[in-house]
Design a protein around this motif. Structure first.
Motif, PDB file in Angstrom:
ATOM      1  N   ASP A  35      -7.502  -3.874  15.104  1.00  0.00           N
ATOM      2  CA  ASP A  35      -6.223  -5.032  13.194  1.00  0.00           C
ATOM      3  C   ASP A  35      -6.804  -3.762  11.880  1.00  0.00           C
ATOM      4  O   ASP A  35      -7.732  -4.346  12.065  1.00  0.00           O
ATOM      5  CB  ASP A  35      -7.130  -6.080  13.828  1.00  0.00           C
ATOM      6  N   ARG A  36      -5.536  -3.860  11.774  1.00  0.00           N
ATOM      7  CA  ARG A  36      -5.551  -3.166  10.818  1.00  0.00           C
ATOM      8  C   ARG A  36      -6.062  -4.863   9.622  1.00  0.00           C
ATOM      9  O   ARG A  36      -6.469  -4.397   8.782  1.00  0.00           O
ATOM     10  CB  ARG A  36      -3.808  -3.698   9.907  1.00  0.00           C
TER      11      ARG A  36
ATOM     12  N   LEU B  30       0.947  -0.965  -0.155  1.00  0.00           N
ATOM     13  CA  LEU B  30       0.399   0.229  -0.205  1.00  0.00           C
ATOM     14  C   LEU B  30       0.926   1.102   0.436  1.00  0.00           C
ATOM     15  O   LEU B  30       1.674   1.414   0.633  1.00  0.00           O
ATOM     16  CB  LEU B  30      -0.892   0.384   0.726  1.00  0.00           C
ATOM     17  N   ALA B  31      -0.085   2.420  -0.551  1.00  0.00           N
ATOM     18  CA  ALA B  31       1.124   3.965  -0.378  1.00  0.00           C
ATOM     19  C   ALA B  31       0.954   3.896   1.065  1.00  0.00           C
ATOM     20  O   ALA B  31      -0.112   3.487   1.681  1.00  0.00           O
ATOM     21  CB  ALA B  31       0.154   4.881  -1.556  1.00  0.00           C
ATOM     22  N   GLU B  32       1.904   5.032   1.273  1.00  0.00           N
ATOM     23  CA  GLU B  32       2.700   5.213   2.735  1.00  0.00           C
ATOM     24  C   GLU B  32       1.365   5.839   4.012  1.00  0.00           C
ATOM     25  O   GLU B  32       0.792   5.536   4.574  1.00  0.00           O
ATOM     26  CB  GLU B  32       3.604   5.803   3.059  1.00  0.00           C
ATOM     27  N   GLU B  33       0.699   6.859   2.420  1.00  0.00           N
ATOM     28  CA  GLU B  33      -0.528   7.389   2.808  1.00  0.00           C
ATOM     29  C   GLU B  33      -1.509   6.747   3.168  1.00  0.00           C
ATOM     30  O   GLU B  33      -2.437   7.315   4.091  1.00  0.00           O
ATOM     31  CB  GLU B  33      -0.852   8.160   1.798  1.00  0.00           C
ATOM     32  N   LYS B  34      -1.985   5.643   2.449  1.00  0.00           N
ATOM     33  CA  LYS B  34      -3.020   4.701   2.497  1.00  0.00           C
ATOM     34  C   LYS B  34      -2.835   3.872   3.900  1.00  0.00           C
ATOM     35  O   LYS B  34      -3.541   3.462   4.669  1.00  0.00           O
ATOM     36  CB  LYS B  34      -3.475   4.461   1.717  1.00  0.00           C
ATOM     37  N   LEU B  35      -1.848   3.475   4.038  1.00  0.00           N
ATOM     38  CA  LEU B  35      -1.647   2.611   5.028  1.00  0.00           C
ATOM     39  C   LEU B  35      -2.033   3.387   6.747  1.00  0.00           C
ATOM     40  O   LEU B  35      -2.686   2.934   7.458  1.00  0.00           O
ATOM     41  CB  LEU B  35      -0.029   1.894   5.343  1.00  0.00           C
ATOM     42  N   ALA B  36      -1.493   4.488   6.424  1.00  0.00           N
ATOM     43  CA  ALA B  36      -1.642   5.484   8.271  1.00  0.00           C
ATOM     44  C   ALA B  36      -2.965   5.865   8.143  1.00  0.00           C
ATOM     45  O   ALA B  36      -3.761   6.037   9.164  1.00  0.00           O
ATOM     46  CB  ALA B  36      -0.618   7.133   7.431  1.00  0.00           C
ATOM     47  N   ALA B  37      -3.512   6.185   6.893  1.00  0.00           N
ATOM     48  CA  ALA B  37      -5.081   6.409   6.764  1.00  0.00           C
ATOM     49  C   ALA B  37      -5.898   4.689   7.790  1.00  0.00           C
ATOM     50  O   ALA B  37      -6.682   4.943   8.490  1.00  0.00           O
ATOM     51  CB  ALA B  37      -5.960   6.577   5.901  1.00  0.00           C
ATOM     52  N   VAL B  38      -5.154   3.533   6.515  1.00  0.00           N
ATOM     53  CA  VAL B  38      -5.575   2.975   7.170  1.00  0.00           C
ATOM     54  C   VAL B  38      -4.988   2.653   8.848  1.00  0.00           C
ATOM     55  O   VAL B  38      -6.876   1.868   9.730  1.00  0.00           O
ATOM     56  CB  VAL B  38      -5.393   1.579   6.952  1.00  0.00           C
ATOM     57  N   ASP B  39      -3.942   2.682   9.200  1.00  0.00           N
ATOM     58  CA  ASP B  39      -4.318   2.813  10.818  1.00  0.00           C
ATOM     59  C   ASP B  39      -4.458   3.731  11.737  1.00  0.00           C
ATOM     60  O   ASP B  39      -5.004   3.011  12.323  1.00  0.00           O
ATOM     61  CB  ASP B  39      -2.182   2.764  11.041  1.00  0.00           C
ATOM     62  N   LYS B  40      -4.952   4.464  11.453  1.00  0.00           N
ATOM     63  CA  LYS B  40      -5.601   5.485  11.836  1.00  0.00           C
ATOM     64  C   LYS B  40      -7.236   5.220  12.127  1.00  0.00           C
ATOM     65  O   LYS B  40      -7.802   5.453  13.566  1.00  0.00           O
ATOM     66  CB  LYS B  40      -5.889   7.151  11.036  1.00  0.00           C
ATOM     67  N   LEU B  41      -8.211   4.420  11.060  1.00  0.00           N
ATOM     68  CA  LEU B  41      -9.470   4.084  11.025  1.00  0.00           C
ATOM     69  C   LEU B  41      -9.639   3.130  12.097  1.00  0.00           C
ATOM     70  O   LEU B  41     -10.115   2.578  12.876  1.00  0.00           O
ATOM     71  CB  LEU B  41      -9.781   3.510   9.586  1.00  0.00           C
TER      72      LEU B  41
END
Length: 93
Positions: free
Chosen positions: A26-27, A10-21
């Protein structure tokens, strides 16, 4: 349902958004829920297209055949291979 461990990129910004959500959660659960939602929407869209196609075929058979031929001609001009796409191997640009 059985699960299988996979690796995705995943693009870093998408991974950051996933982690924020997901928060401290659980990712994997968040990603699975997103994939499940997408697959359900695709399935509903496919059923809707089939329903519309059946209706068009029944109510306007001549126009339906003309439309299919126009789509086939357009696909041929674009180099789209429907058989390969059905097999998951579409090579269209």
């Amino acid at each position: 349902m059985a699960s299988k461990k996979v690796t995705i990129t995943l693009a870093e910004e998408k991974l950051a958004a996933v982690d924020k959500l997901a928060g401290k959660g659980d990712r994997s659960a968040l990603i699975e829920a997103a994939v499940t939602d997408l697959l359900e929407r695709v399935e509903r869209a496919q059923r809707a297209v089939l329903w519309l196609a059946d209706r068009a075929r029944a109510e306007h058979p001549g126009e339906w055949e003309q439309a299919l031929e126009a789509v086939k001609a357009a696909d041929a001009r674009r180099g789209y291979d429907a058989a390969a796409a059905d097999a998951g191997q579409d090579q269209a640009a």
